[in-house]
Design an enzyme around this catalytic site. Structure first.
Site, PDB file in Angstrom:
ATOM      1  N   ASN A  46       1.945  -8.794  -2.091  1.00  0.00           N
ATOM      2  CA  ASN A  46       0.794  -8.172  -1.438  1.00  0.00           C
ATOM      3  C   ASN A  46      -0.336  -9.193  -1.378  1.00  0.00           C
ATOM      4  OD1 ASN A  46      -0.200  -5.417  -0.457  1.00  0.00           O
ATOM      5  ND2 ASN A  46      -1.907  -6.118  -1.741  1.00  0.00           N
ATOM      6  N   ARG A  47      -1.137  -9.135  -0.284  1.00  0.00           N
ATOM      7  CA  ARG A  47      -2.225 -10.116  -0.125  1.00  0.00           C
ATOM      8  C   ARG A  47      -3.068 -10.181  -1.390  1.00  0.00           C
ATOM      9  NH1 ARG A  47      -6.820  -8.940   4.294  1.00  0.00           N
ATOM     10  NH2 ARG A  47      -6.853  -7.019   3.070  1.00  0.00           N
ATOM     11  N   GLU A  70       4.897  14.388  17.717  1.00  0.00           N
ATOM     12  CA  GLU A  70       4.213  14.865  16.494  1.00  0.00           C
ATOM     13  C   GLU A  70       2.815  15.414  16.853  1.00  0.00           C
ATOM     14  OE1 GLU A  70       4.378  11.962  13.203  1.00  0.00           O
ATOM     15  OE2 GLU A  70       2.206  12.158  13.025  1.00  0.00           O
ATOM     16  N   HIS A 109       8.085   9.450  19.067  1.00  0.00           N
ATOM     17  CA  HIS A 109       8.157  10.387  17.936  1.00  0.00           C
ATOM     18  C   HIS A 109       6.744  10.836  17.562  1.00  0.00           C
ATOM     19  CE1 HIS A 109       7.508  11.061  13.640  1.00  0.00           C
ATOM     20  NE2 HIS A 109       8.712  11.586  13.577  1.00  0.00           N
ATOM     21  N   ASN A 110       5.838   9.886  17.472  1.00  0.00           N
ATOM     22  CA  ASN A 110       4.466  10.238  17.097  1.00  0.00           C
ATOM     23  C   ASN A 110       3.767  11.056  18.180  1.00  0.00           C
ATOM     24  OD1 ASN A 110       4.985   8.732  14.812  1.00  0.00           O
ATOM     25  ND2 ASN A 110       3.015   7.716  14.807  1.00  0.00           N
ATOM     26  N   SER A 168       9.251   6.707   9.759  1.00  0.00           N
ATOM     27  CA  SER A 168       8.454   7.939   9.690  1.00  0.00           C
ATOM     28  C   SER A 168       8.779   8.743   8.440  1.00  0.00           C
ATOM     29  CB  SER A 168       8.691   8.813  10.916  1.00  0.00           C
ATOM     30  OG  SER A 168       7.889   9.974  10.804  1.00  0.00           O
ATOM     31  N   LYS A 178      -4.867   7.318  14.964  1.00  0.00           N
ATOM     32  CA  LYS A 178      -4.792   5.870  14.787  1.00  0.00           C
ATOM     33  C   LYS A 178      -4.225   5.139  15.991  1.00  0.00           C
ATOM     34  CE  LYS A 178      -4.593   5.787   9.756  1.00  0.00           C
ATOM     35  NZ  LYS A 178      -3.638   6.030   8.671  1.00  0.00           N
ATOM     36  N   HIS A 183      -2.132   6.498  54.548  1.00  0.00           N
ATOM     37  CA  HIS A 183      -1.094   6.184  53.550  1.00  0.00           C
ATOM     38  C   HIS A 183       0.289   6.653  53.988  1.00  0.00           C
ATOM     39  CE1 HIS A 183      -3.929   4.569  50.746  1.00  0.00           C
ATOM     40  NE2 HIS A 183      -4.679   5.651  50.789  1.00  0.00           N
ATOM     41  N   GLY A 209       4.428   0.578   1.998  1.00  0.00           N
ATOM     42  CA  GLY A 209       5.222  -0.552   1.496  1.00  0.00           C
ATOM     43  C   GLY A 209       5.614  -0.385   0.032  1.00  0.00           C
ATOM     44  N   ALA A 240       0.869  -1.197   0.000  1.00  0.00           N
ATOM     45  CA  ALA A 240       0.000   0.000   0.000  1.00  0.00           C
ATOM     46  C   ALA A 240       0.903   1.243   0.000  1.00  0.00           C
ATOM     47  CB  ALA A 240      -0.927  -0.045   1.211  1.00  0.00           C
ATOM     48  N   ARG A 254      -7.607  16.179  20.508  1.00  0.00           N
ATOM     49  CA  ARG A 254      -8.177  15.490  19.333  1.00  0.00           C
ATOM     50  C   ARG A 254      -9.464  14.772  19.733  1.00  0.00           C
ATOM     51  NH1 ARG A 254      -3.695  12.773  15.255  1.00  0.00           N
ATOM     52  NH2 ARG A 254      -2.138  14.401  15.435  1.00  0.00           N
ATOM     53  N   VAL A 289       2.344  -4.026   6.541  1.00  0.00           N
ATOM     54  CA  VAL A 289       0.894  -4.200   6.393  1.00  0.00           C
ATOM     55  C   VAL A 289       0.180  -3.503   7.546  1.00  0.00           C
ATOM     56  CG1 VAL A 289       1.197  -6.389   5.166  1.00  0.00           C
ATOM     57  CG2 VAL A 289       0.712  -6.416   7.624  1.00  0.00           C
ATOM     58  N   LYS A 314       9.735   5.205  17.993  1.00  0.00           N
ATOM     59  CA  LYS A 314       8.803   5.695  16.954  1.00  0.00           C
ATOM     60  C   LYS A 314       7.495   6.148  17.595  1.00  0.00           C
ATOM     61  CE  LYS A 314       6.800   6.864  13.255  1.00  0.00           C
ATOM     62  NZ  LYS A 314       5.718   6.253  12.585  1.00  0.00           N
TER      63      LYS A 314
HETATM   64  N1  NDP Z   1       0.516   5.883   6.200  1.00  0.00           N
HETATM   65  C1  NDP Z   1       1.498   6.447   6.895  1.00  0.00           C
HETATM   66  O1  NDP Z   1       1.784   7.651   6.777  1.00  0.00           O
HETATM   67  C2  NDP Z   1       2.331   5.610   7.804  1.00  0.00           C
HETATM   68  C3  NDP Z   1       2.005   4.294   8.062  1.00  0.00           C
HETATM   69  N2  NDP Z   1       2.795   3.530   8.875  1.00  0.00           N
HETATM   70  C4  NDP Z   1       2.471   2.125   9.115  1.00  0.00           C
HETATM   71  O2  NDP Z   1       2.856   1.372   7.965  1.00  0.00           O
HETATM   72  C5  NDP Z   1       1.981   0.252   7.789  1.00  0.00           C
HETATM   73  C6  NDP Z   1       1.389   0.306   6.382  1.00  0.00           C
HETATM   74  O3  NDP Z   1       0.683   1.513   6.255  1.00  0.00           O
HETATM   75  P1  NDP Z   1      -0.077   1.918   4.905  1.00  0.00           P
HETATM   76  O4  NDP Z   1       0.838   1.733   3.763  1.00  0.00           O
HETATM   77  O5  NDP Z   1      -0.683   3.248   5.162  1.00  0.00           O
HETATM   78  O6  NDP Z   1      -1.166   0.786   4.701  1.00  0.00           O
HETATM   79  P2  NDP Z   1      -2.407   0.313   5.605  1.00  0.00           P
HETATM   80  O7  NDP Z   1      -2.117   0.466   7.045  1.00  0.00           O
HETATM   81  O8  NDP Z   1      -3.622   0.940   5.070  1.00  0.00           O
HETATM   82  O9  NDP Z   1      -2.430  -1.258   5.261  1.00  0.00           O
HETATM   83  C7  NDP Z   1      -2.711  -1.724   3.959  1.00  0.00           C
HETATM   84  C8  NDP Z   1      -1.841  -2.890   3.620  1.00  0.00           C
HETATM   85  O10 NDP Z   1      -2.009  -3.958   4.579  1.00  0.00           O
HETATM   86  C9  NDP Z   1      -2.422  -5.134   3.868  1.00  0.00           C
HETATM   87  N3  NDP Z   1      -3.264  -5.950   4.721  1.00  0.00           N
HETATM   88  C10 NDP Z   1      -4.343  -5.546   5.415  1.00  0.00           C
HETATM   89  N4  NDP Z   1      -4.858  -6.594   6.096  1.00  0.00           N
HETATM   90  C11 NDP Z   1      -4.089  -7.667   5.810  1.00  0.00           C
HETATM   91  C12 NDP Z   1      -4.098  -9.019   6.204  1.00  0.00           C
HETATM   92  N5  NDP Z   1      -5.010  -9.478   7.061  1.00  0.00           N
HETATM   93  N6  NDP Z   1      -3.149  -9.847   5.701  1.00  0.00           N
HETATM   94  C13 NDP Z   1      -2.220  -9.383   4.850  1.00  0.00           C
HETATM   95  N7  NDP Z   1      -2.139  -8.106   4.437  1.00  0.00           N
HETATM   96  C14 NDP Z   1      -3.063  -7.258   4.924  1.00  0.00           C
HETATM   97  C15 NDP Z   1      -3.133  -4.609   2.667  1.00  0.00           C
HETATM   98  O11 NDP Z   1      -3.249  -5.613   1.695  1.00  0.00           O
HETATM   99  P3  NDP Z   1      -4.448  -5.531   0.606  1.00  0.00           P
HETATM  100  O12 NDP Z   1      -3.917  -4.652  -0.480  1.00  0.00           O
HETATM  101  O13 NDP Z   1      -4.608  -6.948   0.168  1.00  0.00           O
HETATM  102  O14 NDP Z   1      -5.637  -5.009   1.284  1.00  0.00           O
HETATM  103  C16 NDP Z   1      -2.214  -3.481   2.268  1.00  0.00           C
HETATM  104  O15 NDP Z   1      -1.042  -3.938   1.645  1.00  0.00           O
HETATM  105  C17 NDP Z   1       0.965   0.337   8.904  1.00  0.00           C
HETATM  106  O16 NDP Z   1       1.386  -0.477   9.959  1.00  0.00           O
HETATM  107  C18 NDP Z   1       1.005   1.799   9.327  1.00  0.00           C
HETATM  108  O17 NDP Z   1       0.652   1.985  10.677  1.00  0.00           O
HETATM  109  C19 NDP Z   1       3.958   4.021   9.390  1.00  0.00           C
HETATM  110  C20 NDP Z   1       4.342   5.301   9.149  1.00  0.00           C
HETATM  111  C21 NDP Z   1       3.554   6.225   8.365  1.00  0.00           C
HETATM  112  O1  5RP Z   2       3.324   7.413  11.869  1.00  0.00           O
HETATM  113  C1  5RP Z   2       2.965   8.327  11.172  1.00  0.00           C
HETATM  114  C2  5RP Z   2       3.866   9.486  10.924  1.00  0.00           C
HETATM  115  O2  5RP Z   2       4.976   9.476  11.729  1.00  0.00           O
HETATM  116  C3  5RP Z   2       1.576   8.308  10.578  1.00  0.00           C
HETATM  117  O3  5RP Z   2       1.341   9.330   9.692  1.00  0.00           O
HETATM  118  C4  5RP Z   2       0.517   8.193  11.630  1.00  0.00           C
HETATM  119  O4  5RP Z   2      -0.576   7.528  11.082  1.00  0.00           O
HETATM  120  C5  5RP Z   2       0.038   9.519  12.163  1.00  0.00           C
HETATM  121  O5  5RP Z   2      -0.765   9.320  13.274  1.00  0.00           O
HETATM  122  P1  5RP Z   2      -2.342   9.646  13.340  1.00  0.00           P
HETATM  123  O6  5RP Z   2      -2.980   8.992  12.145  1.00  0.00           O
HETATM  124  O7  5RP Z   2      -2.763   9.047  14.645  1.00  0.00           O
HETATM  125  O8  5RP Z   2      -2.451  11.147  13.298  1.00  0.00           O
END
Ligand code: NDP
Ligand code: 5RP
Length: 482
Positions: free
Chosen positions: A34-35, A191, A187-188, A130, A262, A457, A16, A13, A289, A76, A184
């Site tokens: 990817n799944r 943030e 860090h958040n 991040s 999140k 106490h 990744g 996604a 929030r 994922v 991390k």
């Molecule tokens: N978005 C951001 O800015 C940030 C995200 N992260 C972290 O990075 C990770 C990925 O984030 P992001 O790219 O936003 O994607 P998502 O968190 O939206 O996850 C989607 C991905 O997870 C896969 N997935 C979901 N459920 C399953 C399952 N049961 N088995 C296997 N694969 C599964 C999906 O596959 P499918 O395509 O088949 O649905 C897809 O590849 C998360 O842990 C997130 O917290 C960290 C830093 C920043």
């Molecule tokens: O990890 C991150 C950045 O460092 C992500 O963007 C995270 O999802 C932000 O947190 P939230 O969605 O709770 O605002």
């Protein structure tokens, strides 16, 4: 499939997919899975020529395409999907192979997963990443935990793809097992605090001073040339200058004012509570929030029509200008407090979990790639390097001077906001933390007396050692040693 790839990414996604491309851009041979295969196909169709990719339709194919000892990075959805993917990979991989979870995992889960996976002879590395989608593609800040041995394999790969700050890669081995995900998480938390402080500054100008979003955007643009220079201030200016294409109105005025989250900010605060570390700025940011999203409660409050000031400050142009500078100072001072609190949380956790975390190195890897990247992280890393910030960042001379220079403005902003009915939970709580810290005596003495009264106490005395209890229920109220 023959084994060709030196690294693999599972989960294609936003994060990744970008990370896989970043790896390929730096000469890695990247297996991708990817799944749902559609996402893999899309990545290959749109970016397959950017480097050497090995797309797999099944997890078995993915594992087979990796050169041994294998390195697989999971990106994922956090929680159960991550657990399921770790276990499925571990079933197919062999002792000596490395599984990296680069998602936003809760660090106790990482500690548990590392224990389970290392018991099977594999390495498990929880790695905070991040920078969002763009950072993952162009260079994120990376916070890996796990064993020293796995770091030896991962170091050249991660250093090649991480952001660079003053030529240094924004990645370091944070510590064993869950240390990377812990850092991390904090860090958040920081943030959240940064974003809330910026939001409060905006509100003071928007509602307090009646400025337009574009005017406030200009102010943030100017602030970005000062010690506040940071990614979040920079993007704030951009968001505030954004005009809605459909209506011609400032976009920010059309966005529903319910802030999402999140979980990482909440984890930071929950963990701080369990470690008894006050992270008041971060906590207020999480609660703010929460309050913003209490739609029914807020609607009902509107219907109640509470009396009180409407938030408008009655200032002339010169006073307005001075107040904007006060807000900038308050923002800087509160920001320093939030970072000090976050680093205190890391210090306390490092003791609790036996992690050898180099705080100067943490500050250095946050200088580039990540969401909280900011110019003043150079100063923070220097303060930790020199030992000046060992007890608290607030005691390092550079930051002590900055807080003292801002103090008057900080108090003015909090006082004016309270007088005029503008909520500033993060500004106010940071100032209260600072005042609590510098008070020689706190009213906690009274709390101890109350606790002894109703619950026996006990309390300690300032004039002699030991624990004492007053026999409150007797007429004499004599004191005994407990
Ligand atoms: N978005 C951001 O800015 C940030 C995200 N992260 C972290 O990075 C990770 C990925 O984030 P992001 O790219 O936003 O994607 P998502 O968190 O939206 O996850 C989607 C991905 O997870 C896969 N997935 C979901 N459920 C399953 C399952 N049961 N088995 C296997 N694969 C599964 C999906 O596959 P499918 O395509 O088949 O649905 C897809 O590849 C998360 O842990 C997130 O917290 C960290 C830093 C920043
Ligand atoms: O990890 C991150 C950045 O460092 C992500 O963007 C995270 O999802 C932000 O947190 P939230 O969605 O709770 O605002």
């Amino acid at each position: 499939m023959s084994a060709e790839a030196n690294v693999g990414v599972v989960g294609l996604a936003a994060m990744g997919g970008s990370l896989a491309r970043n790896l390929a851009h730096h000469g890695n041979k990247v297996a991708v899975f990817n799944r749902s295969y559609g996402r893999t196909e899309k990545l290959m169709n749109e970016h397959g020529t950017e480097g050497e990719f090995y797309p797999a339709k099944t997890l078995e194919e993915f594992v087979d395409s990796l050169v041994k000892p294998r390195t697989a990075i999971i990106m994922v959805k956090a929680g159960e999907p991550t657990d399921a993917m770790i276990n499925a990979l571990a079933d197919l991989m062999e002792p000596g192979d490395i599984i990296v979870d680069a998602g936003n995992a809760y660090f106790p889960d990482t500690i548990r997963r590392e224990k389970e996976i290392s018991a099977r002879g594999l390495h498990f590395v929880g790695c905070g990443v991040s920078g969002g989608e763009e950072g993952a593609l162009l260079g994120p800040s990376m916070m890996p935990g796990g064993s020293e041995e796995s770091w030896k394999t991962l170091k050249p790969i991660f250093e090649s793809i991480a952001a660079k700050a003053e030529g240094e890669p924004c990645v370091t081995h944070i510590g064993l097992n869950g240390a990377g995900h812990f850092v991390k998480m904090v860090h958040n938390g920081i943030e959240y605090s940064d974003m809330q402080l910026i939001a409060e500054s905006y509100d003071l100008m928007r509602r307090g001073l009646g400025m337009t979003p574009a005017e406030i955007g200009d102010v943030f643009e100017e602030w970005n040339k000062t010690e506040l220079d940071s990614y979040l201030i920079e993007i704030t200016a951009e968001v505030l200058h954004q005009v809605d294409k459909k209506t011609g109105k400032p976009l920010v005025d059309l966005i529903v004012d319910h802030a999402g989250m999140k979980g990482t900010g909440t984890w930071t605060v929950q963990t701080a509570l369990s470690l008894a570390v006050p992270v008041t700025g971060i906590a207020e940011a999480v609660f703010a929030r929460g309050l913003s999203s209490e739609a029914d409660l807020r609607e009902e409050a509107q219907k109640q029509g509470f009396a009180g000031p409407n938030g408008e400050l009655d200032l002339n142009d010169e006073e307005k200008k001075a107040f904007i500078e006060d807000i900038r100072q308050a923002l800087y001072a509160s920001k320093i407090v939030a970072y000090a609190q976050g680093f205190n949380e890391i210090t306390t956790a490092a003791k609790e979990y036996d992690w050898d975390i180099d705080l100067a190195a943490v500050a250095r890897i946050w200088r580039g790639g990540c969401i909280i990247r900011a110019k003043f992280l150079n100063r923070i890393s220097e303060a930790f390097e020199s030992g000046e910030a060992n007890v608290s960042l607030l005691f390092a001379p550079y930051f002590k001077n900055a807080i003292e220079a801002a103090e008057c403005s900080w108090r003015n902003v909090v006082a004016e906001a309270a007088r005029n009915g503008l909520p500033t939970p993060a500004f106010a709580s940071s100032l209260s933390y600072f005042d609590g810290l510098r008070s020689k005596r706190l009213p906690a003495a009274l709390i101890q007396g109350q606790r002894d009264y109703f619950g026996a106490h006990t309390y300690q005395r300032v004039d002699q050692p030991g624990a004492f209890h007053t026999l409150w229920a007797t007429e004499e109220r004599n004191e005994i040693e407990a």
